[in-house]
Structures are given as structure tokens and as C-alpha cells.
Scaffold this motif. Structure first.
Motif, PDB file in Angstrom:
ATOM      1  N   ILE A   1      34.982  41.943  40.101  1.00  0.00           N
ATOM      2  CA  ILE A   1      35.389  42.890  39.031  1.00  0.00           C
ATOM      3  C   ILE A   1      35.576  44.428  39.641  1.00  0.00           C
ATOM      4  O   ILE A   1      36.648  45.058  39.493  1.00  0.00           O
ATOM      5  CB  ILE A   1      34.571  43.198  37.959  1.00  0.00           C
ATOM      6  CG1 ILE A   1      34.266  41.898  37.157  1.00  0.00           C
ATOM      7  CG2 ILE A   1      34.884  44.208  37.220  1.00  0.00           C
ATOM      8  CD1 ILE A   1      35.673  41.367  36.554  1.00  0.00           C
ATOM      9  N   SER A   2      34.591  44.723  40.559  1.00  0.00           N
ATOM     10  CA  SER A   2      34.684  46.149  41.086  1.00  0.00           C
ATOM     11  C   SER A   2      35.734  46.252  42.193  1.00  0.00           C
ATOM     12  O   SER A   2      36.519  47.178  42.122  1.00  0.00           O
ATOM     13  CB  SER A   2      33.293  46.297  42.196  1.00  0.00           C
ATOM     14  OG  SER A   2      32.181  46.600  41.196  1.00  0.00           O
TER      15      SER A   2
ATOM     16  N   SER B   1      38.410  44.193  42.223  1.00  0.00           N
ATOM     17  CA  SER B   1      39.888  44.340  41.438  1.00  0.00           C
ATOM     18  C   SER B   1      40.137  45.689  40.908  1.00  0.00           C
ATOM     19  O   SER B   1      41.388  45.963  40.890  1.00  0.00           O
ATOM     20  CB  SER B   1      39.998  43.184  40.459  1.00  0.00           C
ATOM     21  OG  SER B   1      39.712  41.723  41.009  1.00  0.00           O
ATOM     22  N   VAL B   2      39.151  46.237  40.233  1.00  0.00           N
ATOM     23  CA  VAL B   2      39.394  47.531  39.456  1.00  0.00           C
ATOM     24  C   VAL B   2      39.816  48.512  40.648  1.00  0.00           C
ATOM     25  O   VAL B   2      40.672  49.455  40.324  1.00  0.00           O
ATOM     26  CB  VAL B   2      38.124  48.135  38.761  1.00  0.00           C
ATOM     27  CG1 VAL B   2      38.245  49.492  38.301  1.00  0.00           C
ATOM     28  CG2 VAL B   2      37.974  47.109  37.536  1.00  0.00           C
TER      29      VAL B   2
ATOM     30  N   GLY C   1      31.800  46.675  37.429  1.00  0.00           N
ATOM     31  CA  GLY C   1      31.306  45.805  37.827  1.00  0.00           C
ATOM     32  C   GLY C   1      29.689  45.449  37.514  1.00  0.00           C
ATOM     33  O   GLY C   1      29.287  44.492  37.274  1.00  0.00           O
TER      34      GLY C   1
ATOM     35  N   MET D   1      29.980  44.199  33.898  1.00  0.00           N
ATOM     36  CA  MET D   1      30.307  42.698  33.820  1.00  0.00           C
ATOM     37  C   MET D   1      29.271  41.854  34.198  1.00  0.00           C
ATOM     38  O   MET D   1      29.273  40.474  33.986  1.00  0.00           O
ATOM     39  CB  MET D   1      31.516  42.399  34.621  1.00  0.00           C
ATOM     40  CG  MET D   1      32.817  43.034  33.640  1.00  0.00           C
ATOM     41  SD  MET D   1      32.920  42.427  32.308  1.00  0.00           S
ATOM     42  CE  MET D   1      32.953  40.599  32.499  1.00  0.00           C
TER      43      MET D   1
END
Length: 243
Positions: A146-147, A149-150, A172, A175
Motif C-alpha cells: 500500500i505504501s 503504491s500510494v 500503509g 491497512m
């Protein structure tokens, strides 16, 4: 090397000045049924294998990258050791994986997170060996993905990365706890409302403590990343995502 030493000491000081919070754990030893412990370990294995291959490539490259990945590991270890009780059998805490995910990619941080979780379970009684797969999947797989990708999605081409780094670390962290809530809900569904009811309860309890912690983690991560970026401009280290 003088500047690198100053950077390292500055970041360590920043991390240790962050508020230390209580004594608690990740999903603790023996808390999950054996079936779910095995399932989460199997689910984590492909990411771990890929991560070891990525780290092998890093270690064959620039020596400064080895120092940087060591720093990322230390960042995870310190932040994820700051905990407050949250849900029975678990806790709320920063994760620290966002920084390394931004610098090295998510699968590299899977291995770093696994090592940190292993040491914490053996040395600090945080988490456990039977729940290592579940804790790795939430904190060292989903969180870094998540981290990373963001950050990649929001990274500003003009070089202003403060907000993307903050949001990457913040989301991140959150999630990680969404996944932890899912893991606990699958293992312990509510007797009446089942998985959905249990998930709602776990998420609501986590939110009280985790949202403020995620904000703090986002701020600290952005500060540390900017420190690293400043030293990168001086040629001391090379800051660039490698996946």
C-alpha cells in the motif's frame, strides 16, 4: 562518511524521541488457531522468496544501499516496538515499513519486516512464532504494498514528495490494521453476526488508537525521508525507488 554519520545519528535521535507507548504485542503467540497460522504463513511465502531475491541484488550493488536498508530495518524495529493495547490478543503501534517500501519496494520490506518480527518475538515477546505468518502478511506484505503504491501514484514530478510520503506511510499503517482485523475476524467470527459483525467490532476498536498513531507515523516518515533526500543531494546517499 562524516555527513552519513550525522544523518544516522539524527534519525536515531528522532526515532527515540518519539513517544514510547506501553508494553504489548502483535497478534500474540498461540492466539490464532493452528489452521489460520498455517494459512497465513503459506500466503506469505511467495513474497518472502521474491524479497530475498531483491535483497540479494541490493547487496551486490552500491555499499551505501546496504547502509540504507539497515537504517530502514532499524526504523521498522524501533517504531513497531512502540505499542498500546487495542484488541484482545493484539495491539496498536506504528509499523515503520512505509519508509523502506518507498526506498526499496514492497517485497524487500517483506524480508526486513519478517526479520524484525522474528527478533521481536524472540527478544521482546512481541508477537510470536506461531503467528509470524499472520503478522508478516499484515505488517510486512500488505503495509509495504500500500505504501509503495500510494507513493508511486502521488509522487510529484517537481520533487515535492512530503505529502506523498506522509500519505503512503499513513495508509500503509492503517491497512496493516485492516488486515489484522480481517485475520482476527476470520479466526474468531461473532457467534451471531459472523465475520462481518466481528470485523466491524475489531475495526472500531482499532480505529480509536490506530488513526492517531498512523498520523504520527506519517509525519515521522516524511521528516526522515526528507532528511535522507537532503543528504542524497549532497551525494552521500542515493535516494531512488528500485522496483
Amino acid at each position: 562518511m562524516k555527513n552519513s554519520t550525522k544523518l544516522f545519528l539524527s534519525i536515531l535521535l528522532l526515532m527515540f524521541l518519539s513517544p514510547g507507548i506501553g508494553q504489548a504485542m502483535h497478534i500474540m503467540e498461540g492466539f490464532l488457531p493452528v489452521k489460520w497460522s498455517v494459512i497465513w504463513m503459506i500466503a506469505s511465502l511467495p513474497f518472502i522468496v521474491i524479497g530475498f531475491k531483491k535483497i540479494h541484488r541490493i547487496f551486490k550493488g552500491d555499499a551505501n544501499q546496504k547502509v540504507l536498508i539497515g537504517l530502514a530495518g532499524g526504523f521498522v524495529f524501533v517504531l513497531s516496538a512502540l505499542k498500546i493495547p487495542s484488541v484482545t490478543g493484539s495491539c496498536s503501534h506504528p509499523t515503520g515499513v512505509g519508509l523502506g517500501a518507498i526506498l526499496f519496494g514492497p517485497t524487500t520490506m517483506t524480508v526486513v519486516g519478517l526479520i524484525v518480527l522474528l527478533f521481536q518475538s524472540l527478544l521482546l515477546a512481541h508477537g510470536g512464532l506461531t503467528t509470524l505468518g499472520a503478522n508478516t502478511f499484515s505488517m510486512a506484505i500488505v503495509g509495504p504494498i500500500i505504501s509503495y503504491s500510494v507513493f508511486k501514484l502521488l509522487k510529484n514530478k517537481n520533487g515535492n514528495t512530503t505529502f506523498p510520503v506522509f500519505l503512503a506511510a499513513f495508509l500503509g499503517d492503517l491497512m496493516t490494521y485492516v488486515v489484522t482485523a480481517i485475520q482476527l475476524s476470520l479466526a474468531f467470527p461473532d457467534s451471531i453476526t459472523g465475520f462481518v459483525g466481528s470485523l466491524g467490532k475489531f475495526l472500531s476498536v482499532f480505529a480509536v488508537t490506530q488513526i492517531p498513531l498512523a498520523i504520527v507515523e506519517g509525519i515521522i516518515t516524511a521528516i526522515v525521508y526528507n532528511l535522507l533526500a537532503e543528504y542524497g543531494k549532497e551525494g552521500e546517499i542515493h535516494i531512488e525507488t528500485i522496483e
